[in-house]
Write a protein that holds these residues in place. Structure first.
Motif, PDB file in Angstrom:
ATOM      1  N   UNK A 153       0.818  -1.216   0.000  1.00  0.00           N
ATOM      2  CA  UNK A 153       0.000   0.000   0.000  1.00  0.00           C
ATOM      3  C   UNK A 153       0.848   1.261   0.000  1.00  0.00           C
ATOM      4  N   UNK A 154       2.156   1.103   0.228  1.00  0.00           N
ATOM      5  CA  UNK A 154       3.106   2.217   0.206  1.00  0.00           C
ATOM      6  C   UNK A 154       4.365   1.751  -0.520  1.00  0.00           C
ATOM      7  N   UNK A 155       5.221   2.711  -0.863  1.00  0.00           N
ATOM      8  CA  UNK A 155       6.488   2.332  -1.481  1.00  0.00           C
ATOM      9  C   UNK A 155       7.372   1.622  -0.467  1.00  0.00           C
ATOM     10  N   UNK A 156       8.316   0.841  -0.979  1.00  0.00           N
ATOM     11  CA  UNK A 156       9.298   0.171  -0.129  1.00  0.00           C
ATOM     12  C   UNK A 156      10.565   1.016  -0.099  1.00  0.00           C
ATOM     13  N   UNK A 157      11.139   1.160   1.077  1.00  0.00           N
ATOM     14  CA  UNK A 157      12.363   1.943   1.228  1.00  0.00           C
ATOM     15  C   UNK A 157      13.515   1.044   1.634  1.00  0.00           C
ATOM     16  N   UNK A 158      14.499   0.834   0.757  1.00  0.00           N
ATOM     17  CA  UNK A 158      15.659   0.023   1.133  1.00  0.00           C
ATOM     18  C   UNK A 158      16.493   0.720   2.200  1.00  0.00           C
ATOM     19  N   UNK A 159      17.322  -0.032   2.864  1.00  0.00           N
ATOM     20  CA  UNK A 159      18.193   0.530   3.886  1.00  0.00           C
ATOM     21  C   UNK A 159      19.274   1.400   3.245  1.00  0.00           C
ATOM     22  N   UNK A 160      19.618   2.478   3.942  1.00  0.00           N
ATOM     23  CA  UNK A 160      20.724   3.324   3.513  1.00  0.00           C
ATOM     24  C   UNK A 160      21.287   4.021   4.742  1.00  0.00           C
ATOM     25  N   UNK A 161      22.607   4.045   4.850  1.00  0.00           N
ATOM     26  CA  UNK A 161      23.268   4.453   6.087  1.00  0.00           C
ATOM     27  C   UNK A 161      22.925   5.866   6.539  1.00  0.00           C
ATOM     28  N   UNK A 190       5.987  14.637  -8.043  1.00  0.00           N
ATOM     29  CA  UNK A 190       6.786  15.846  -7.912  1.00  0.00           C
ATOM     30  C   UNK A 190       8.234  15.517  -7.615  1.00  0.00           C
ATOM     31  N   UNK A 191       9.031  16.554  -7.514  1.00  0.00           N
ATOM     32  CA  UNK A 191      10.454  16.414  -7.218  1.00  0.00           C
ATOM     33  C   UNK A 191      10.774  17.101  -5.900  1.00  0.00           C
ATOM     34  N   UNK A 192      11.800  16.615  -5.184  1.00  0.00           N
ATOM     35  CA  UNK A 192      12.558  15.387  -5.459  1.00  0.00           C
ATOM     36  C   UNK A 192      11.688  14.154  -5.246  1.00  0.00           C
ATOM     37  N   UNK A 193      11.904  13.129  -6.039  1.00  0.00           N
ATOM     38  CA  UNK A 193      10.984  11.992  -6.057  1.00  0.00           C
ATOM     39  C   UNK A 193      10.923  11.246  -4.739  1.00  0.00           C
ATOM     40  N   UNK A 194      12.063  11.151  -4.027  1.00  0.00           N
ATOM     41  CA  UNK A 194      12.037  10.427  -2.757  1.00  0.00           C
ATOM     42  C   UNK A 194      11.219  11.175  -1.718  1.00  0.00           C
ATOM     43  N   UNK A 195      11.357  12.512  -1.689  1.00  0.00           N
ATOM     44  CA  UNK A 195      10.591  13.312  -0.735  1.00  0.00           C
ATOM     45  C   UNK A 195       9.098  13.262  -1.045  1.00  0.00           C
ATOM     46  N   UNK A 196       8.741  13.260  -2.345  1.00  0.00           N
ATOM     47  CA  UNK A 196       7.327  13.215  -2.719  1.00  0.00           C
ATOM     48  C   UNK A 196       6.683  11.934  -2.203  1.00  0.00           C
ATOM     49  N   UNK A 197       7.363  10.808  -2.397  1.00  0.00           N
ATOM     50  CA  UNK A 197       6.805   9.549  -1.914  1.00  0.00           C
ATOM     51  C   UNK A 197       6.875   9.464  -0.387  1.00  0.00           C
ATOM     52  N   UNK A 198       7.927  10.028   0.196  1.00  0.00           N
ATOM     53  CA  UNK A 198       8.100   9.928   1.645  1.00  0.00           C
ATOM     54  C   UNK A 198       6.936  10.565   2.384  1.00  0.00           C
ATOM     55  N   UNK A 199       6.409  11.667   1.874  1.00  0.00           N
ATOM     56  CA  UNK A 199       5.290  12.343   2.541  1.00  0.00           C
ATOM     57  C   UNK A 199       4.019  11.502   2.501  1.00  0.00           C
ATOM     58  N   UNK A 200       3.992  10.489   1.647  1.00  0.00           N
ATOM     59  CA  UNK A 200       2.827   9.608   1.541  1.00  0.00           C
ATOM     60  C   UNK A 200       3.014   8.304   2.310  1.00  0.00           C
ATOM     61  N   UNK A 201       4.098   8.226   3.056  1.00  0.00           N
ATOM     62  CA  UNK A 201       4.366   7.051   3.869  1.00  0.00           C
ATOM     63  C   UNK A 201       5.127   5.989   3.095  1.00  0.00           C
ATOM     64  N   UNK A 202       5.831   5.148   3.811  1.00  0.00           N
ATOM     65  CA  UNK A 202       6.633   4.113   3.165  1.00  0.00           C
ATOM     66  C   UNK A 202       6.831   2.947   4.123  1.00  0.00           C
ATOM     67  N   UNK A 203       7.130   1.814   3.563  1.00  0.00           N
ATOM     68  CA  UNK A 203       7.430   0.616   4.333  1.00  0.00           C
ATOM     69  C   UNK A 203       8.931   0.358   4.290  1.00  0.00           C
ATOM     70  N   UNK A 204       9.560   0.270   5.453  1.00  0.00           N
ATOM     71  CA  UNK A 204      10.984  -0.070   5.485  1.00  0.00           C
ATOM     72  C   UNK A 204      11.185  -1.470   4.914  1.00  0.00           C
ATOM     73  N   UNK A 205      12.177  -1.584   4.027  1.00  0.00           N
ATOM     74  CA  UNK A 205      12.476  -2.876   3.423  1.00  0.00           C
ATOM     75  C   UNK A 205      13.896  -3.241   3.813  1.00  0.00           C
ATOM     76  N   UNK A 206      14.024  -3.852   4.982  1.00  0.00           N
ATOM     77  CA  UNK A 206      15.339  -4.109   5.546  1.00  0.00           C
ATOM     78  C   UNK A 206      16.119  -5.231   4.916  1.00  0.00           C
ATOM     79  N   UNK A 207      15.548  -5.876   3.896  1.00  0.00           N
ATOM     80  CA  UNK A 207      16.248  -6.995   3.266  1.00  0.00           C
ATOM     81  C   UNK A 207      17.299  -6.538   2.255  1.00  0.00           C
ATOM     82  N   UNK A 208      17.210  -5.300   1.802  1.00  0.00           N
ATOM     83  CA  UNK A 208      18.150  -4.816   0.789  1.00  0.00           C
ATOM     84  C   UNK A 208      18.809  -3.530   1.270  1.00  0.00           C
ATOM     85  N   UNK A 209      20.132  -3.514   1.274  1.00  0.00           N
ATOM     86  CA  UNK A 209      20.909  -2.320   1.602  1.00  0.00           C
ATOM     87  C   UNK A 209      21.429  -1.703   0.312  1.00  0.00           C
TER      88      UNK A 209
END
Length: 217
Positions: A153-161, A190-209
């Protein structure tokens, strides 16, 4: 349907209308080829197995001399999993008179470029909003993404340090792209693309760094 498209606007050649940092941080042709090879090397099936296949879709500026030369001289080596579109940096639907600083287009208009990549891509389960200088750190990332069975229901966010409290390089499930069909740029509104999606919520995807930091290569 393939597993994922990596949507990747790139820039190789410097220009007065292009932010120098946007070029320098990509590490030129070597950075591009390292990114492409990394996706294959870190995958288990090396893009050979149905269900786990992926493609990289590049957006290339029509004045990017070095990138166009790479297409002519080296693209055939990567053609089995790389597509590309060549277009002007200024999107067709944008009034050039409305742009006050062309060097900032990579920050203010990248959602248009991502959509250009989406428009020519093969149908896939996921669309990964990728960067020229990104690297996947996780071995067998294709298995991890294929096996994901969590909410879509939301985008997946991979891990990043550097993004413990935020998101970078979101993975967009196909259903979300379809939900946005009324937007001019459904892949991200909109841009930046990560911020646009981030405001709509996201699911942490800890399987991929991933590593999107400046690298010495």
């Amino acid at each position: 349907m393939i597993l994922v498209n990596f949507l990747t606007p790139i820039r190789i050649s410097p220009s007065a209308d292009v932010c120098s940092a946007a070029v320098d941080n990509n590490y030129g042709i070597k950075g591009l080829e390292d990114m492409l090879k990394n996706l294959v090397e870190k995958s288990l099936y090396k893009n050979q197995e149905d269900g786990y296949k992926f493609r990289v879709v590049l957006k290339i500026d029509d004045d990017d001399v070095e990138a166009l030369k790479w297409i002519d001289e080296s693209y055939s080596e990567y053609e089995s999993y790389v597509d590309y579109v060549v277009s002007n940096r200024i999107p067709k639907s944008v009034d050039p008179e409305s742009i006050h600083d062309k060097t900032r287009l990579h920050y203010t208009h990248i959602h248009y470029w991502m959509q250009e990549c989406t428009d020519i891509s093969q149908k896939s389960k996921y669309y990964w909003l990728w960067n020229h200088n990104n690297q996947i750190l996780t071995d067998q990332w294709d298995i991890e993404l294929y096996d994901y069975n969590g909410p879509l229901d939301k985008v997946l966010s991979p891990l990043h340090s550097t993004r413990f409290g935020g998101m970078l390089s979101p993975i967009v499930p196909r259903g979300l792209l379809e939900d946005n069909h009324e937007l001019e740029t459904p892949i991200c509104g909109g841009s930046p693309f990560d911020a646009w999606w981030e405001t709509r919520g996201y699911n942490h995807f800890g399987k991929i760094d991933i590593d999107a930091d400046v690298r010495n290569i």
